[in-house]
Design an enzyme around this catalytic site. Structure first.
Site, PDB file in Angstrom:
ATOM      1  N   ARG A  22       0.814  -1.205   0.000  1.00 14.75           N
ATOM      2  CA  ARG A  22       0.000   0.000   0.000  1.00 14.75           C
ATOM      3  C   ARG A  22       0.852   1.262   0.000  1.00 14.75           C
ATOM      4  NH1 ARG A  22      -1.287   2.201   5.208  1.00 14.75           N
ATOM      5  NH2 ARG A  22       0.059   1.297   6.810  1.00 14.75           N
ATOM      6  N   THR A  23       0.209   2.359  -0.419  1.00 17.21           N
ATOM      7  CA  THR A  23       0.912   3.633  -0.529  1.00 17.21           C
ATOM      8  C   THR A  23       1.142   4.231   0.847  1.00 17.21           C
ATOM      9  OG1 THR A  23      -0.201   4.057  -2.621  1.00 17.21           O
ATOM     10  CG2 THR A  23       0.804   5.930  -1.532  1.00 17.21           C
ATOM     11  N   LEU A  24       2.390   4.514   1.164  1.00 16.64           N
ATOM     12  CA  LEU A  24       2.700   5.152   2.438  1.00 16.64           C
ATOM     13  C   LEU A  24       3.148   6.594   2.248  1.00 16.64           C
ATOM     14  CD1 LEU A  24       4.660   2.217   4.078  1.00 16.64           C
ATOM     15  CD2 LEU A  24       2.354   2.951   4.623  1.00 16.64           C
TER      16      LEU A  24
END
Lengths: 245, 271
Positions: A22-24
């Site tokens: 996932r995008t952090l």
């Protein structure tokens, strides 16, 4: 009796391994978009820069794209997420065209679709790291809206993303009025973009202006704004405090 | 149509290239009480005959609102009709939620037709036994479609389905060319007159029919009994001593629904 503690590898909030899914943080980002409604439709401006942190790494990124017949999408934030969104919209427009039935997706429909996508991703803690500007004209009616990475969505006569909210919107609040001519609209946008160029460190002096009207979308060729650096105070900047820079 | 060795399964073809189960399903539509639809360039009217099992019960609901801009009238197995109406409402509201925009009726009927087709190609399913007259709006104006159990759909200027629908169709065939430019009031009047044709002699009263309208700038809604009766009064003489006749006519109506085909009784589930 033995107990097994379930390890949920899908839980990307608590599990570090799943974090790679996932995008952090954003990596390659675009800066502000500024857009206004005018007499014949919508005008949108953006520069062509893609920053990699504090480095201005890419200088030929088109951050505004036509969607279908009636819409124009501008994006700031993570460029790869913008490209992903363009893929979603490509599929959406394709399926809409395949119906071949005289109905077509207008800017309102595209804006709401994007709002649903952005909000759903936010709920899964895997956002598309963009703020999107959606403008368009259908059946003579102009439309201009915005969606953020957390799914906040609204319409207005003029919108801006990122630094544009702080530097451009105040100018637009004072000087925007209904039924601007094309020339006046462009002048107004250039005024905003000039301020951003001076004050936003991730802005570059290579911009495009896009226009969408009932006839369709045109994106201008890249060009640069005239700037002025000959202020007297710039000649000897440390005059007031020798030894400082 | 007679029983034969190819009609047990919907997935069995006959040597002449027919799927008898699908055709039998279309028979069920013909047994239901009449439903009529007509459209102009801006409005769609759906009307139906109210049939009740007995004087004690209320009549079966045959017209459903799918959305502000779409309505459906059914004939045949009403339980199937209810399920499909629920599906249509679901599709419509999902589209509205995602796109903040009404689902074009032309796209809804394709979804509906594809759903019906599935039931003609699975050995563990049966075709839906209901015909649907779908009226609605999209970008190009008002539309009326007929979806049948076979999975086919057709667009119409005007159509009637169910028992004694041929009488209504004959009436509509004479008048349909004027419908496109019809006013809303004329369209409603024509719908009620078409309903009258299916009653074959029975006095037309507002309690016998249900009429619904939708159009550009007018969300789907039912006309109330008063409005319908007013319309009827403009072209029917007020009946004088006819109550006795009407009561005699009613029981005869119930049994006559099958129109002399194999089944003598109308199955309770079909309306």
């Amino acid at each position: 009796m033995t107990f097994t503690i379930p390890i949920d590898n899908g839980d990307s909030v608590k599990n570090a391994e799943a974090d790679s899914q996932r995008t952090l943080y954003p990596y390659v980002t675009g800066t502000s978009i500024v857009a206004i409604k005018y007499k014949d439709g919508v005008l949108m401006a953006s520069d062509m820069g893609g920053s990699y942190g504090s480095t201005l790494r890419y200088k030929n990124i088109e951050r505004m794209k036509a969607i279908g017949k009636h819409s124009l999408l501008g994006a700031s934030g993570e460029i790869s997420d913008f490209q992903e969104i363009l893929r979603y919209l490509d599929e959406l427009v394709l399926n809409d065209n395949m119906w071949d039935d005289g109905n077509s997706l207008g800017p309102k429909e595209v804006h709401n679709y994007l709002t649903r996508v952005m909000y759903n991703r936010r709920n899964k803690f895997n956002p598309l790291w963009n703020t999107l500007v959606l403008g368009g004209v259908k059946n003579g009616e102009s439309y201009l809206g915005m969606v953020s990475m957390i799914g906040v969505s609204f319409e207005d006569n003029h919108v801006a993303t990122g630094f544009g909210n702080h530097l451009a919107r105040p100018i637009l609040r004072d000087e925007w009025h209904a039924d601007l001519s094309f020339e006046d609209g462009v002048k107004l946008l250039e005024k905003c973009m000039r301020v951003l160029l001076y004050r936003d460190r991730s802005a570059i002096n290579k911009l495009q202006i896009a226009k969408i009207t009932e006839e369709g979308v045109t994106v201008s060729q890249p060009y640069s704004l005239k700037t002025f650096w000959e202020f007297k105070a710039f000649n000897n900047p440390t005059a007031g405090a020798e030894g400082s820079w | 149509m007679f029983r034969n060795q190819y009609d047990t399964d919907v997935t069995t073809w006959s040597p002449t290239g027919r799927l008898f189960q699908v055709e039998y399903a279309m028979e069920a539509v013909k047994q239901g009480s009449a439903a009529i639809g007509l459209r102009s360039s801006s409005h769609v009217v759906l009307a139906c005959v109210n049939k009740a099992q007995s004087e004690l019960s209320s009549h079966q609901k045959k017209i459903f609102k799918v959305d502000d801009h779409i309505g459906v009238a059914i004939a045949g197995l009403t339980a199937d009709g209810r399920v499909l109406s629920r599906y249509m409402r679901s599709e419509s509201i999902n589209h509205s939620f995602t796109y903040e925009s009404p689902l074009p009726v032309g796209r809804l009927v394709v979804h509906l037709a594809d759903k019906a087709q599935v039931c003609t190609q699975r050995s563990w399913k049966r075709p839906y036994g209901v015909g649907l007259l779908v009226g609605g709006l999209d970008e190009s104006g008002a539309h009326l479609y007929y979806n049948c159990p076979s999975g086919n759909y057709f667009e119409y200027q005007a159509f009637a389905i169910g028992s004694r629908s041929q009488a209504a169709k004959t009436y509509l065939e004479r008048r349909f060319e004027s419908f496109a430019d019809s006013s809303r009031e004329d369209l409603i009047k024509d719908a009620i007159l078409a309903v009258r044709e299916t009653l074959q002699g029975e006095t037309l009263k507002s309690s016998l029919c249900t009429v619904s309208v939708l159009g550009v700038g007018e969300p789907f809604h039912f006309l109330d009994q008063e409005a319908i009766q007013k319309m009827i009064d403009t072209f029917e003489k007020v009946p004088e001593e006819e109550e006795g006749d009407a009561e005699v006519a009613a029981p005869a109506e119930q049994g006559g629904g099958a129109d002399g085909l194999g089944d003598q009784d109308v199955a309770p589930m079909e309306m």
